[in-house]
Design an enzyme around this catalytic site. Structure first.
Site, PDB file in Angstrom:
ATOM      1  N   THR A  97     -31.576 -49.541  59.490  1.00 50.82           N
ATOM      2  CA  THR A  97     -32.113 -48.322  58.892  1.00 50.82           C
ATOM      3  C   THR A  97     -31.787 -48.253  57.408  1.00 50.82           C
ATOM      4  OG1 THR A  97     -31.847 -45.904  58.890  1.00 50.82           O
ATOM      5  CG2 THR A  97     -29.980 -47.174  59.656  1.00 50.82           C
ATOM      6  N   ASP A  98     -32.631 -47.537  56.656  1.00 53.62           N
ATOM      7  CA  ASP A  98     -32.339 -47.322  55.240  1.00 53.62           C
ATOM      8  C   ASP A  98     -31.123 -46.427  55.020  1.00 53.62           C
ATOM      9  OD1 ASP A  98     -33.429 -44.847  55.992  1.00 53.62           O
ATOM     10  OD2 ASP A  98     -35.070 -44.900  54.546  1.00 53.62           O
ATOM     11  N   LYS A 117     -24.367 -48.295  61.923  1.00 50.83           N
ATOM     12  CA  LYS A 117     -25.431 -49.267  61.666  1.00 50.83           C
ATOM     13  C   LYS A 117     -25.053 -50.220  60.537  1.00 50.83           C
ATOM     14  CE  LYS A 117     -28.907 -49.626  63.338  1.00 50.83           C
ATOM     15  NZ  LYS A 117     -29.320 -50.447  64.532  1.00 50.83           N
TER      16      LYS A 117
END
Length: 327
Positions: free
Chosen positions: A127-128, A155
């Site tokens: 994810t960003d 993450k």
């Protein structure tokens, strides 16, 4: 190619599975797709109904923390596309342990299995949010990781493990980092399906603070097509950002959803802002564009309209989920 897709009964994973089995993006179709999913609250076998009769699809209910099972499944696969994750920021704020176990230890379990049995490609879907917040400009893949929530920290940890297994052991891992996804089959705790289903049911919707937080919106089909490009042509050890190119404040998004559902601002309730709420995310997609030819194809206006219509016409899918989760 024989694929193992972890988390393949979730929102993004199931879209990927449906698409590869139906040849949605052209190219060579897989010989076999094994989906492994724990079927937690966000995993739903109904997401795979459109392809459930495809003889190439095999479903295994299992946990990515189960090392013997993961070794067996990866041993039968040529490539792994790893979606399985706890992903809701609010849940991570109230309880981070599941995020650490699934996102960090689960990823490490998969990487260990891939190391032991060998695999041609391993795509780790991230994810960003691992980059933190950016006030102007866009992150490229060299941006240092500065996660600000337990979710994004878990993450980021899994991303670094993926990098380490490539650098140390040569496991052929690619990492993808996407912006905010939307589309059909998205679990209704996320903002777009939550707002749409609440509004069409006559309810209200919560808006954090002044709604000034900015997100880049990416249709799930564009995201999954980008992942597939990375699977087929991404360089092992590399990170690829996947973005949609539509930046909106939460207030702007809310206005579009009110318009799409024929409702007004009297349905909006301002609520206390989320702890550690990042102001803006924005990814630079120059690398995946140059190397793999990726461009987002779904115009946001059309994608949003189609998504709203899907939730209007699929009450039988989302209503039981909302009732069970009391959203």
């Amino acid at each position: 190619m024989r694929l193992l897709v972890t988390g393949g009964a979730g929102f993004i994973g199931s879209h990927y599975v449906r698409s590869v089995l139906t040849g949605a993006w052209g190219g060579q179709e897989p010989e076999h797709v094994t989906v492994v999913d724990k079927l937690t609250y966000a995993g739903n076998l109904a997401n795979l109904d459109p392809v459930k009769d495809d003889e190439r699809l095999e479903f295994v209910q299992g946990d990515i923390l189960d090392a013997p099972l993961m070794e067996k499944l990866i041993g039968d696969a040529d490539a792994v596309v790893h979606f399985a994750a706890e992903s809701h920021v609010d849940r991570s704020i109230t309880g981070a342990a599941d995020f650490v176990m699934t996102n960090v230890v689960g990823t490490q379990t998969l990487l260990d299995a891939a190391l032991r049995v060998g695999v041609e490609k391993f795509v780790h879907v991230s994810t960003d949010e691992v980059y933190g917040s950016i006030s102007v400009g866009s992150w490229d893949e060299e941006r240092p990781l500065e996660p600000n929530s337990p979710y994004s920290a878990s993450k980021a940890s899994s991303d670094l493990l993926a990098r380490a297994y490539f650098r140390t052991h040569g496991v052929p891992v690619c990492v993808t980092r996407c912006s905010n996804n939307y589309g059909p089959y998205q679990f209704p705790e996320k903002v777009i399906p939550l707002f749409v289903t609440n509004l069409i049911d006559g309810g209200s919707v919560p808006l954090y603070g002044e709604g000034a937080n900015v997100r880049d919106w990416l249709h799930v089909d564009d995201h999954c097509r980008g992942i597939h490009l990375v699977l087929e042509g991404g360089r092992p050890g590399e990170v690829y950002n996947i973005g949609g190119g539509t930046e909106l404040t939460n207030k702007e998004l809310t206005a579009l959803l009110l318009q799409a559902t024929g409702t007004d601002w009297d349905r909006v309730e301002k609520v206390t802002d989320r702890l550690g709420h990042d102001l803006r995310y924005s990814v630079d997609i120059g690398k995946i564009r140059t190397e793999l030819g990726y461009e987002p194809r779904v115009p946001f206006e059309q994608g949003l309209a189609d998504t709203v219509e899907w939730f209007r016409t699929h009450r039988a899918w989302w209503e039981p989920l909302k009732t069970r989760a009391a959203l």
